[in-house]
Design a protein around this motif. Structure first.
Motif, short mmCIF file in Angstrom:
data_model
loop_
_atom_site.label_atom_id
_atom_site.label_comp_id
_atom_site.label_asym_id
_atom_site.label_seq_id
_atom_site.Cartn_x
_atom_site.Cartn_y
_atom_site.Cartn_z
N TRP A 70 0.84 -1.21 0.00
CA TRP A 70 0.00 0.00 0.00
C TRP A 70 0.87 1.25 0.00
O TRP A 70 0.59 2.22 -0.71
N ASN A 71 1.93 1.24 0.77
CA ASN A 71 2.85 2.37 0.81
C ASN A 71 3.47 2.60 -0.56
O ASN A 71 3.71 3.74 -0.97
N ALA A 72 3.75 1.51 -1.30
CA ALA A 72 4.43 1.63 -2.59
C ALA A 72 3.49 2.10 -3.70
O ALA A 72 3.80 3.06 -4.42
N VAL A 73 2.35 1.45 -3.87
CA VAL A 73 1.49 1.75 -5.02
C VAL A 73 0.45 2.82 -4.71
O VAL A 73 -0.13 3.42 -5.63
N LYS A 74 0.17 3.05 -3.42
CA LYS A 74 -0.72 4.14 -2.97
C LYS A 74 -2.12 4.04 -3.58
O LYS A 74 -2.76 5.06 -3.84
N SER A 75 -2.60 2.82 -3.80
CA SER A 75 -3.93 2.64 -4.38
C SER A 75 -4.56 1.37 -3.83
O SER A 75 -4.07 0.27 -4.10
N PRO A 76 -5.64 1.48 -3.04
CA PRO A 76 -6.32 0.29 -2.52
C PRO A 76 -6.78 -0.66 -3.61
O PRO A 76 -6.67 -1.88 -3.47
N GLY A 77 -7.30 -0.10 -4.70
CA GLY A 77 -7.78 -0.95 -5.79
C GLY A 77 -6.68 -1.77 -6.42
O GLY A 77 -6.85 -2.97 -6.68
N ILE A 78 -5.54 -1.14 -6.65
CA ILE A 78 -4.42 -1.86 -7.25
C ILE A 78 -3.85 -2.88 -6.26
O ILE A 78 -3.40 -3.96 -6.66
N VAL A 79 -3.88 -2.55 -4.97
CA VAL A 79 -3.42 -3.51 -3.96
C VAL A 79 -4.22 -4.80 -4.06
O VAL A 79 -3.67 -5.91 -4.09
N LEU A 80 -5.55 -4.68 -4.11
CA LEU A 80 -6.40 -5.87 -4.21
C LEU A 80 -6.17 -6.62 -5.52
O LEU A 80 -6.17 -7.86 -5.54
N LEU A 81 -5.98 -5.88 -6.60
CA LEU A 81 -5.74 -6.52 -7.89
C LEU A 81 -4.44 -7.33 -7.87
O LEU A 81 -4.39 -8.46 -8.37
N LEU A 82 -3.39 -6.76 -7.28
CA LEU A 82 -2.11 -7.46 -7.20
C LEU A 82 -2.24 -8.73 -6.36
O LEU A 82 -1.67 -9.77 -6.70
N TRP A 83 -3.00 -8.66 -5.27
CA TRP A 83 -3.16 -9.86 -4.44
C TRP A 83 -3.99 -10.92 -5.15
O TRP A 83 -3.74 -12.11 -4.99
N LEU A 84 -4.96 -10.50 -5.94
CA LEU A 84 -5.75 -11.47 -6.71
C LEU A 84 -4.88 -12.16 -7.76
O LEU A 84 -4.96 -13.38 -7.94
N ILE A 85 -4.03 -11.39 -8.43
CA ILE A 85 -3.12 -11.98 -9.42
C ILE A 85 -2.17 -12.96 -8.73
O ILE A 85 -1.91 -14.06 -9.25
N GLY A 86 -1.67 -12.59 -7.55
CA GLY A 86 -0.82 -13.50 -6.81
C GLY A 86 -1.52 -14.80 -6.47
O GLY A 86 -0.94 -15.88 -6.53
N GLY A 87 -2.81 -14.72 -6.14
CA GLY A 87 -3.59 -15.92 -5.86
C GLY A 87 -3.78 -16.79 -7.08
O GLY A 87 -3.72 -18.03 -6.99
#
Length: 591
Positions: A70-87
Motif C-alpha cells: 500500500w505504501n508503494a502503489v498508494k492505491s487500494p484498488g491496485i493492492v487488491l488486484l495485485l493480491w488477486l493476481i498473486g492468488g
C-alpha cells in the motif's frame, strides 16, 4: 515408497532410490536406533492437508506485506488486484505440483521433480535446489516469519513498534543492543521453542500446529469481519481511503522487487504438502483437494484482510510513515478499538501465535527436505546423520537441529549487515530464490510430459510389432491402446494453459524484480547517483545474495559430482590397470 517403474517411465534413471538404502547402524549409544523413514502410524488426510497448507501460507506476510504494498502503489484498488493476481499464479502453481506429486508419489518436492525432469548433467538441478532450499530458501522464509513474530511480540510487551527507536540509515552492527539485537535474540528463542517440540513428538507437533492454525483463522477472520463492518459503516476513514481506488502511483518502478516479491512471499507454502507425501493416505487423490481448496481459502482471506486494513487504518499513517507498514495489524487494532492499548496488545499477541504457527510448519517441512536431500547424499560426510529419523521420537532430530543453528547464524550475521529491514531482506531473498526453481520445475513438467509421451509411443510401437508377429488380430492392438489410454488417465494432468500461467508468472517475477524504486531522502531532495546508487544496491541486495549462493551451489556441485567423481574414476581405473598388470605378470611367471 515409490513405484520404480512409474519413476522410470518419466525419465528417472535412478529408480527407487529409497528402496536401495541400507539400514544405518546406531551412531550414538545415547540415542535409540535410528531409521531412514518415519513410521506411518498416523497417516494424514485431506482435512489435515488443508489445515497444514492454510497454516503454512497464512502467516507473517498478510500482517506485514499489505502495508509495504500500500505504501508503494498508494492505491487500494491496485493492492487488491495485485493480491488477486498473486492468488491466481499460486493456484496455477499448486495444480501444476499436483500432477508432479501424482507422478512421483513420494516426499521430497522439487528435489525429486528436478531430478526426474533434468537427469543430465548428473543431479545438477536437483542438487542446486537442495543446496538453495536447505541453506537459503527455507531458512530465509523462517527468518522472515520469525522476525515479524518477534516484532509483534515486542509490541505486545511495550505497546509500541520496535522500529520507532531505529535509524533506518544504519545497519545492525552500528545500532545499540536494544531493541534491534534484542529482537534478533527474541526471534531465535521463539525458533528454539518451535524446534524443540518438533524434535520431541510428531503427534504433539501436529496437535500444536493445528491449534495455532485455528487461532490464526480466528484472528484473521476477526480482522476481516471487523474490516467489513467498518466498510459497511462508511466511516470517514473508510470513505477517504476508498474514494479513488485505482488512482495509484503510475510509475512502473513502484511495482518493483519489494512489491511483487512481498506479495508472492505471502503465498509461499502452497506446495508444502508435496514435501511429505509419504505421510498422507492416497496422496495422488488427496493432493488436488488439499492444494486447490487451501489456496482458494488463502486468496479469499487475503483479499478480505486487505479490505479490512484499507477500511480502518488511515491512509496517511501508511503512506507517510514507512515504520508502520510492517506492523500494520497492530495499528489496525489500535484504530479499531479507539486507541485502547490493552485490547490492541491482546489481539497483537494472537498475531504472534499466528505467525509462530506459520514458522512451525516451515520448520516441519524444511526438516523433511533436509532428510530427502541427505538420502541422495547431498551433504558429504554429514548425509548419514541428517537423513536419520530418531526411532524413539519418530522425528528427524539431526535435521531439525541443523536447521535451527543455520537460521540463527543467518539472523545474526546476514540480518545485521544491511540497512533494509530484516523482513524485506529475508522475504525477498527467499522468494526470489524459490521462484528460480518454481520456474525450472514448471518447465520441467513439460519436459517430463514430452519424455513420457515419447516413451509410451515407443513402447506402443514395440507392442504393436510383437502382436503383429504373433497374429493379425487387430482387436488385441485396440485393447492395448485402450489400456495405455486408461494408464495415461490414471494421473491428474494440469491443463496446459494453467501450467503456462505458472511458468509465465515465474518469468515475469524473475525479470521484473530487477526494477527497483529509489528516491532521494528528505534531507537531500536533489541528490545524485552517489546517493541513489547505494540505495539501489541495498534494495537489490536480496537478489544479489540469491545469485551469490546459487553460484556457490554450482561450484559445490562441480566439486562433488564432477571433479571429485572424475578423479575417483581415474583412481579406480589406475587400480584396475595395476591389478591387470599383476595378473598378467603372474600368468607369465606361472607359464
Amino acid at each position: 515408497m515409490a513405484n520404480t517403474n512409474d519413476i522410470n517411465i518419466y525419465g528417472n534413471t535412478h529408480g527407487d532410490y529409497e528402496g536401495s538404502q541400507e539400514i544405518i547402524r546406531p551412531i550414538s549409544a545415547l540415542s535409540s536406533e535410528p531409521s531412514l523413514k518415519p513410521r506411518n502410524d498416523s497417516l494424514l488426510g485431506v482435512f489435515y492437508g488443508i489445515g497444514m497448507n492454510v497454516n503454512n501460507v497464512i502467516g507473517s506476510g498478510i500482517v506485514t506485506a499489505p502495508g509495504i504494498v500500500w505504501n508503494a502503489v498508494k492505491s487500494p484498488g491496485i493492492v487488491l488486484l495485485l493480491w488477486l493476481i498473486g492468488g491466481i499464479v499460486s493456484m496455477a502453481g499448486s495444480l501444476t505440483y499436483v500432477e508432479l506429486g501424482a507422478i512421483h508419489k513420494i516426499s521430497g518436492g522439487e528435489t525429486k521433480y528436478l531430478q526426474t525432469a533434468y537427469p543430465n548433467p548428473k543431479l545438477l538441478m536437483s542438487y542446486l535446489f537442495s543446496f538453495m532450499f536447505v541453506l537459503v530458501i527455507r531458512p530465509g522464509l523462517i527468518c522472515a516469519v520469525i522476525q515479524i513474530g518477534a516484532q509483534y511480540f515486542w509490541y505486545t510487551i511495550k505497546g509500541r513498534r520496535f522500529s520507532d527507536d531505529i535509524d533506518p540509515k544504519l545497519s545492525g552492527w552500528n545500532l545499540q543492543f536494544s531493541p534491534f539485537w534484542f529482537i534478533k535474540l527474541l526471534a531465535i528463542v521463539l525458533l528454539f521453542i518451535i524446534t524443540v517440540y518438533h524434535m520431541l513428538s510428531n503427534r504433539w507437533a501436529a496437535m500444536i500446529n493445528q491449534s495455532l492454525a485455528i487461532i490464526k483463522l480466528i484472528t484473521y477472520s476477526i480482522i476481516a469481519l471487523a474490516g467489513l463492518y467498518k466498510l459497511c459503516q462508511n466511516t470517514e476513514t473508510s470513505r477517504k481511503n476508498w474514494q479513488t481506488p485505482l488512482s495509484g502511483d503510475t510509475d512502473i518502478a513502484t511495482y518493483s522487487s519489494t512489491t511483487i516479491l512481498s506479495i508472492m512471499f505471502t503465498y509461499n507454502g502452497w506446495n508444502n504438502l508435496n514435501y511429505s507425501l509419504d505421510e498422507f493416505r492416497n496422496p495422488e487423490k488427496k493432493l488436488i483437494l488439499s492444494n486447490s481448496i487451501s489456496v482458494a481459502i488463502v486468496t479469499v482471506m487475503y483479499l478480505l484482510v486487505n479490505v479490512a486494513f484499507i477500511s480502518v487504518v488511515p491512509q496517511e499513517l501508511i503512506i507517510n510513515n514507512s515504520k508502520i507498514d510492517e506492523t500494520i495489524a497492530a495499528e489496525f487494532f489500535r484504530q479499531l478499538f479507539g486507541g485502547n492499548e490493552t485490547i490492541a496488545r491482546f489481539f497483537t499477541f494472537l498475531v504472534v501465535l499466528s505467525v509462530m504457527g506459520t514458522a512451525a510448519v516451515d520448520v516441519w517441512s524444511g526438516s523433511r527436505v533436509i532428510v530427502a536431500a541427505a538420502k541422495s547424499d547431498f551433504f558429504p560426510k554429514y548425509s548419514r546423520e541428517l537423513r536419520n529419523w530418531n526411532e524413539r521420537f519418530n522425528t528427524p532430530i539431526n535435521a531439525l537441529l541443523a536447521q535451527f543453528i543455520w537460521c540463527s547464524i543467518l539472523m545474526i550475521f546476514v540480518g545485521g549487515s544491511f540497512s533494509i529491514s530484516s523482513f524485506v531482506l529475508f522475504s525477498n531473498f527467499a522468494s526470489y530464490s524459490y521462484w528460480i526453481f518454481y520456474l525450472a520445475t514448471g518447465i520441467g513438467l513439460l519436459l517430463i510430459r514430452k519424455r513420457s509421451k515419447n516413451y509410451k509411443m515407443k513402447r506402443q510401437l514395440e507392442k504393436d510389432d510383437e502382436e503383429l508377429n504373433r497374429s493379425n488380430d487387430r482387436g488385441t492392438n485396440s485393447s492395448n491402446l485402450k489400456l495405455l489410454s486408461r494408464l495415461e488417465e490414471k494421473f491428474f494432468k494440469v491443463p496446459l494453459p494453467v501450467a503456462g500461467i505458472f511458468i509465465l508468472g515465474g518469468v515475469f517475477i524473475l525479470i521484473f524484480s530487477f526494477i527497483v524504486n529509489v528516491k532521494c531522502p528528505d534531507d537531500k531532495p536533489n541528490c545524485g547517483e552517489d546517493v541513489l546508487g547505494p540505495l539501489r544496491a541495498q534494495k537489490l541486495s536480496p537478489i544479489v545474495l540469491s545469485y551469490g549462493f546459487l553460484f556457490v551451489a554450482l561450484l559445490s556441485w562441480y566439486f562433488f559430482y564432477y571433479w571429485w567423481d572424475t578423479k575417483k574414476k581415474q583412481q579406480e581405473a589406475a587400480v584396475m590397470r595395476i591389478a591387470a598388470d599383476h595378473d598378467s605378470m603372474d600368468s607369465q611367471i606361472n607359464s
